[in-house]
Enzyme design. Structure first.
Site, PDB file in Angstrom:
ATOM      1  N   SER A  14      41.055  66.318  86.658  1.00 36.00           N
ATOM      2  CA  SER A  14      42.039  67.108  87.397  1.00 36.00           C
ATOM      3  C   SER A  14      42.331  68.412  86.676  1.00 36.00           C
ATOM      4  CB  SER A  14      43.338  66.304  87.565  1.00 36.00           C
ATOM      5  OG  SER A  14      43.140  65.162  88.342  1.00 36.00           O
ATOM      6  N   ARG A  37      50.474  71.303  84.908  1.00 33.09           N
ATOM      7  CA  ARG A  37      51.197  70.097  85.302  1.00 33.09           C
ATOM      8  C   ARG A  37      51.912  70.287  86.641  1.00 33.09           C
ATOM      9  NH1 ARG A  37      49.954  65.171  83.248  1.00 33.09           N
ATOM     10  NH2 ARG A  37      48.863  65.649  81.317  1.00 33.09           N
ATOM     11  N   HIS A  40      49.222  69.885  89.160  1.00 34.04           N
ATOM     12  CA  HIS A  40      48.792  68.485  89.175  1.00 34.04           C
ATOM     13  C   HIS A  40      49.798  67.619  89.932  1.00 34.04           C
ATOM     14  CE1 HIS A  40      47.985  64.488  87.156  1.00 34.04           C
ATOM     15  NE2 HIS A  40      46.762  64.846  87.502  1.00 34.04           N
TER      16      HIS A  40
END
Length: 224
Positions: A14, A37, A40
């Site tokens: 990812s 993040r 994500h």
């Protein structure tokens, strides 16, 4: 079906996919982690263009957590999303008063939201700590009021409320007037998972996680 089954391999893949969207933003490695993040957690690469930080905010947030700062949240969803073992390595805890009966009574008495009452109840406890707001614009406005009018100075405000009533405006106000470091997301986007993802990004600096993504240790202990 042929698909990746190992949690660490999924996360690594990812981040590999996300990296092209953040690599040209002139970010430090720690800032890349924060931006990545948010992407994500949301599945939305547009966050690369929307995240905003004050100068050295990421660095100061990491330092605060490494020094044992606690995290104060507006809602339980933010608290739930924060990696507790990583937080515990710092000797820290996460706090939320949104369900507290006394906070509910105060909110009713004052005619304000429970989020405002919760932040007002925290008050001076927020000095030197991390504030993470992912739901309520009113909580963000109250933290800023505490900072501007009562001298309460968190180490970092992660202000990422989501929605169409006051969310974008509260984040614009954060960027205009905050006397302390901040991390936010422009516009209506955001939410509890995004706020929690930013806290986790700060926590993962110097923390070792195994193939199942369980927190194991931190770098300082590895080198003892």
């Amino acid at each position: 079906m042929d698909y990746i089954k190992n949690p660490k391999a999924i996360e690594d893949k990812s981040m590999e996919i996300i990296y092209p969207y953040v690599k040209d933003l002139n970010l430090t490695d720690d800032e890349v982690r924060v931006y990545s993040r948010t992407i994500h957690a949301s599945g939305d690469v547009e966050y690369a263009k929307l995240v905003r930080t004050s100068p050295d905010a990421v660095k100061k947030g990491i330092e605060a957590l490494q020094n044992g700062a606690h995290v104060y949240c507006d809602v339980e969803m933010v608290r739930t999303g924060i990696n507790k073992p990583a937080l515990a390595l710092r000797g820290s805890e996460v706090h939320c008063l949104i369900k507290d009966e006394k906070v509910a009574e105060l909110a009713k008495e004052l005619g304000v939201t429970r989020s405002i009452a919760a932040m007002r109840t925290f008050g001076k406890q927020l000095d030197g700590q991390i504030v993470a707001i992912g739901n309520a614009p009113t909580a963000l406005y109250e933290v800023l009021r505490l900072a501007l009018e009562e001298g309460v100075k968190p180490a970092l405000i992660i202000g990422i409320p989501v929605g169409f009533v006051g969310a974008a405006e509260s984040k614009d106000y954060l960027m205009e007037v905050s006397p302390v470091p901040y991390i936010t997301v422009k516009g209506n986007k955001g939410g509890s998972p995004i706020a929690a993802s930013v806290v986790n990004a700060l926590l993962y600096t110097g923390v070792k996680r195994d193939g199942m993504l369980f927190v194991q240790d931190n770098e300082s202990k590895k080198n003892d």
